[in-house]
Scaffold this active site. Structure first.
Site, PDB file in Angstrom:
ATOM      1  N   LYS A  80       0.845  -1.193   0.000  1.00 43.02           N
ATOM      2  CA  LYS A  80       0.000   0.000   0.000  1.00 43.02           C
ATOM      3  C   LYS A  80       0.884   1.248   0.000  1.00 43.02           C
ATOM      4  O   LYS A  80       1.900   1.302   0.707  1.00 43.02           O
ATOM      5  CB  LYS A  80      -0.912  -0.015   1.231  1.00 43.02           C
ATOM      6  CG  LYS A  80      -1.977   1.080   1.238  1.00 43.02           C
ATOM      7  CD  LYS A  80      -2.877   0.978   2.467  1.00 43.02           C
ATOM      8  CE  LYS A  80      -3.960   2.048   2.502  1.00 43.02           C
ATOM      9  NZ  LYS A  80      -4.782   1.992   3.722  1.00 43.02           N
ATOM     10  N   SER A 155      -9.745   2.540   2.839  1.00 47.76           N
ATOM     11  CA  SER A 155      -8.861   3.211   1.914  1.00 47.76           C
ATOM     12  C   SER A 155      -7.964   2.270   1.120  1.00 47.76           C
ATOM     13  O   SER A 155      -7.475   2.623   0.055  1.00 47.76           O
ATOM     14  CB  SER A 155      -7.980   4.200   2.669  1.00 47.76           C
ATOM     15  OG  SER A 155      -7.111   3.509   3.562  1.00 47.76           O
ATOM     16  N   SER A 179      -9.752   0.156   6.973  1.00 46.41           N
ATOM     17  CA  SER A 179      -9.194   0.187   5.621  1.00 46.41           C
ATOM     18  C   SER A 179      -8.553  -1.107   5.142  1.00 46.41           C
ATOM     19  O   SER A 179      -8.219  -1.221   3.953  1.00 46.41           O
ATOM     20  CB  SER A 179      -8.175   1.309   5.501  1.00 46.41           C
ATOM     21  OG  SER A 179      -8.854   2.536   5.502  1.00 46.41           O
TER      22      SER A 179
HETATM   23  N1  GLN Z   1     -13.163   4.655   6.136  1.00 51.34           N
HETATM   24  C1  GLN Z   1     -12.276   5.025   7.180  1.00 51.34           C
HETATM   25  C2  GLN Z   1     -11.991   6.502   7.093  1.00 51.34           C
HETATM   26  O1  GLN Z   1     -12.353   7.060   6.118  1.00 51.34           O
HETATM   27  C3  GLN Z   1     -11.075   4.166   7.051  1.00 51.34           C
HETATM   28  C4  GLN Z   1      -9.777   4.806   7.336  1.00 51.34           C
HETATM   29  C5  GLN Z   1      -8.646   3.850   7.433  1.00 51.34           C
HETATM   30  O2  GLN Z   1      -8.804   2.769   8.006  1.00 51.34           O
HETATM   31  N2  GLN Z   1      -7.493   4.269   6.963  1.00 51.34           N
HETATM   32  O3  GLN Z   1     -11.454   7.097   7.946  1.00 51.34           O
END
Ligand code: GLN
Length: 510
Positions: A80, A155, A179
């Site tokens: 990632k 994400s 995420s």
């Molecule tokens: N959907 C979550 C957010 O928007 C996920 C963020 C994450 O785990 N990096 O904050």
């Protein structure tokens, strides 16, 4: 017919590499070819390594010289883009870091390299890991391999899509509010958020430091355990890293797949999570999984977690607060982009750079976070959110007095359409309903594919949560359920995904 190397799990590929039936160069080339064939559509990668074949050749040479190599040596890995790497740019999905080259590797990347894994490239993500769809990437969205009109989650949609599209057998992700787990849920893959402190975040571009964890994204629970074993454990470079000695998570997964770990296992189901909040096919798959686990001797126990319903609200104060402070370092001086403002002051340059470099979601959260932290509002917003966080931690403490694991659907819906929620931040945030509590409490979570939703034929995952430091429990339970399902389906869920190259195997095998 020879097996397609890209269809093998990491564990299967590792066995063939060790037996020298396949070379790492062959395996790496097969995945690079697959990327070339499908990534134009999927867009899982922001950058593909030009060194992967050299790294693979080096592993092959070392294997030929009978050097002692790690179990996953020679297996390709997608990384990632939130994780910094010395040989590939690290942008965290943001324009402000376009082309940024890090002087060091994230610990998880360094450990992966040391174990002989072959970094294939950097995967797409929502900008600075803010989002649930990858649509907030400055480089365009990733598409879900099950349906290219839909989101792959976020994400870490790039990592999940790469694994689901057989572009990589293994990927690294980060999970601040879901995420890793939510993209796993919508792509039919496995994702693990380790216990807070279980895996080093050194070199993971920080979003919200009290919530961030790095973890594996894979196609099988065993593969996740194998990768977790490589990246986990104490790191002096991360002050929040736990000094614990961890058991082998691969071994835990093998135990789960073999044995009768389900007998007498107490699985908590949160009574306050209303069925009505979930898409029918998601709720149905969840209930079916519970029934299967029960049939194997597990006991389903209703538990109360009265503060879960405030988790999203608390999280969307704590996260922006921490993010606004973490992102202050992108100031046009030390990292990445700097805009020229003729005759402008330092402030003008900073402001113009941040205005041009950050996307709308990042700006929204910086403003929210700065507001929540400002004098006069701190107690009302940030302070209250922290109190809710403590209450959620207590809900978990209470629950784990009577159950071994807690189970929830991994997310409320299957993959939604690209564009569907992009203009509605609240509905995007509500996706994180079931994943966020684990981050707020620091406990580990796994999402395992549990089936396809009847109404749209898209993947659904089930989430298991365990007490802090009990990650091994998740691998046991996850692998046990996976073994039952694979048996029943006669293969993995991903065998039913479209082939993406025009040779749609789906029609042929169904
Ligand atoms: N959907 C979550 C957010 O928007 C996920 C963020 C994450 O785990 N990096 O904050």
């Amino acid at each position: 017919m020879t097996t397609d190397i890209t269809r093998l799990s990491a564990a299967q590929l590792a066995e063939r590499l060790a037996a020298r039936e396949v070379s790492s160069v062959e395996a790496t080339r097969a995945h690079l070819d697959r990327i070339a064939a499908v990534d134009g559509d999927v867009h899982a990668f922001l950058h593909v390594s030009d060194r992967a074949l050299d790294v693979a050749a080096d592993i092959d040479r070392r294997r030929a010289a009978r050097e002692e190599l790690g179990e996953l040596a020679g297996v390709p890995l997608a990384v990632k883009d939130v994780l910094v790497t010395t040989d590939m740019p690290s942008t965290s999905g943001s324009k402000i870091l376009e082309g940024y080259m890090s002087p060091y590797d994230a610990t998880v990347v360094a450990r992966s390299r040391a174990a002989g894994l072959v970094p294939l490239g950097k995967t797409n993500m929502d900008e600075f890991a803010m989002g649930s769809s990858t649509e907030h990437s400055a480089y365009g969205p990733t598409r879900n391999p099950w349906d290219l009109g839909r989101i792959p989650g976020g994400s870490g949609g790039g990592s999940a899509a790469a694994v689901a599209a057989f572009e990589a057998p293994l990927a690294l992700g980060s999970d601040t509010g879901g995420s890793i787990r939510q993209p796993a849920h919508v792509t039919g893959t496995v994702g693990v958020k380790p216990t807070y402190g279980g895996v080093s975040r050194y070199g993971a571009i920080a979003l919200a430091s009290s919530l961030d964890q790095v973890g594996p994204v894979t196609r099988t629970v065993l593969d996740a355990g194998l990768l977790h074993d490589v990246i986990g454990g104490h790191d002096v470079h991360d002050a929040t890293s736990l000094p614990d000695a961890w058991p082998s998570f691969a071994e835990a997964a093998r135990e789960g797949a073999r044995g009768d770990v389900l007998k007498g296992l107490r699985i908590g189901v949160v009574k306050e999570l209303p069925d009505s909040g979930f898409q029918p096919g998601v709720a149905a798959s969840f209930r079916e999984s519970l029934a299967r686990l029960e049939a194997q001797g597990a006991e389903i126990v209703e538990i109360s977690a009265p503060h879960f319903e405030y988790a999203v609200a608390a999280y969307y104060l704590i996260l922006p607060a921490e993010a606004s402070s973490n992102l202050a370092k992108f100031d046009s001086v030390r990292f990445g982009m700097r805009l020229d403002v003729p005759g402008g002051t330092v402030e003008d340059v900073m402001s113009a750079t941040r205005d041009a470099g950050f996307g709308p979601e990042v700006k929204r959260r910086i403003i929210l976070g700065t507001y929540a932290l400002s004098a006069g509002y701190y107690d009302a917003y940030y302070g209250s959110a922290q109190k809710v966080r403590t209450l959620i931690q207590r809900d978990f403490d209470q629950a784990f007095r009577s159950v071994d694991v807690v189970a929830t659907p991994s997310a409320p819906t299957t993959a939604f359409r690209i564009g569907e929620k992009i203009d509605d931040p609240l509905s995007m945030y509500l996706n994180d309903l079931t994943t966020i509590p684990a981050n707020l409490a620091g406990v580990p979570g796994i999402s395992v594919p549990s089936g396809l939703a009847a109404e749209d034929g898209l993947p659904v995952g089930i989430q298991f949560l365990a007490p802090a430091r009990e990650d091994a429990r998740l691998y046991r339970v996850g692998a046990a359920l996976e073994a039952l399902l694979v048996d029943e389906w006669g293969g993995s869920l991903l065998d039913r995904a479209p082939d993406l190259t025009g040779n749609d195997v789906k029609g042929a095998t169904r």
